[in-house]
Design an enzyme around this catalytic site. Structure first.
Site, short mmCIF file in Angstrom:
data_model
loop_
_atom_site.label_atom_id
_atom_site.label_comp_id
_atom_site.label_asym_id
_atom_site.label_seq_id
_atom_site.Cartn_x
_atom_site.Cartn_y
_atom_site.Cartn_z
CG ASP A 8 -1.94 -1.09 1.20
OD1 ASP A 8 -2.40 -1.45 0.10
OD2 ASP A 8 -2.30 -1.59 2.28
CG ASP A 29 -6.77 -1.55 -1.36
OD1 ASP A 29 -7.06 -2.74 -1.55
OD2 ASP A 29 -5.85 -1.18 -0.62
#
Length: 226
Positions: free
Chosen positions: A149, A184
């Site tokens: 991420d 995401d």
């Protein structure tokens, strides 16, 4: 709706997601943060998580394997589901949203399945940058990779909850706190768009499924109803 367009969209999202993750993994150490264009509210902040989207976790090693296998089954099923949507001529917007969700799930699945054997460990204490295909081997076995991420948007910082606020009274408040990735974002955009435009998406499909009654006049006395 052509299958080719859906495949191209999925491949595009997947390429951007994996290229971005590869760059962050091989140029940033864990916790490394830079401001994009000097902006306080848009930063690249490298973190890894072992669980679901937005940094959520599922306990233990068995939980990690179970989650990865669930993702794998969901992605395989998604191929047939999207193909069925195209065959049944669902609304194009709905199919594209489904493709966004599928692409995001596949992007994070690749991390979980392969990153453990493709990269060495990114140690936050050593502040080392990971290498692709290290000679000593990766940091984990198959199905045990961590999801990369990096997108961080702290739009509101340096604020605190009021002292009377339940549970979090007096604690620091920050919006938007989660660190996420392109996969995401792709999943979230697809889901949110479906929720917003569901009446438009499914109304058209229901209208297409309704039988059409037509009267074909044969002569003055006989009519055939289809």
């Amino acid at each position: 709706m052509k299958s080719r367009n859906v495949i191209l969209l999925i491949l595009f999202i997947l390429f951007i997601d994996q290229a971005f993750k590869f760059y962050i993994k091989t140029h940033f150490f864990i916790g490394h943060e830079v401001k994009v264009l000097g902006l306080n509210w848009f930063r690249l902040h490298f973190v890894e998580n072992e669980g679901m989207a937005w940094g959520w976790k599922m306990g233990g090693e068995w939980g990690k394997v179970a989650l990865t296998l669930f993702r794998l089954v969901a992605v395989i099923a998604g191929v047939f589901i999207i193909r069925d949507f195209i065959r049944k001529k669902y609304h194009a917007g709905f199919i594209y949203c489904s493709a966004l969700i599928f692409a995001g799930a596949l992007g994070n699945l690749i991390d979980s399945m392969f990153y453990g054997i493709l990269f060495n460990e990114s140690d936050p204490y050593m502040q080392n940058v990971a290498y692709f295909l290290p000679k000593a081997g990766g940091y984990a076995s198959f199905l045990h990779g961590k999801v990369v991420d990096m997108l961080y948007f702290p739009l509101i910082t340096n604020m605190h909850y009021p002292s009377w606020f339940p549970f979090w009274g007096g604690e620091e408040f920050e919006f938007f706190r989660p660190v996420f990735n392109i996969a995401d974002a792709s999943i979230s955009i697809g889901v949110i768009a479906i929720l917003i435009f569901q009446n438009k998406f499914f109304k058209k499909h229901e209208e297409q499924l309704q039988p059409v009654n037509r009267e074909i006049e044969i002569d003055d006395k006989v009519q055939v109803v289809e």
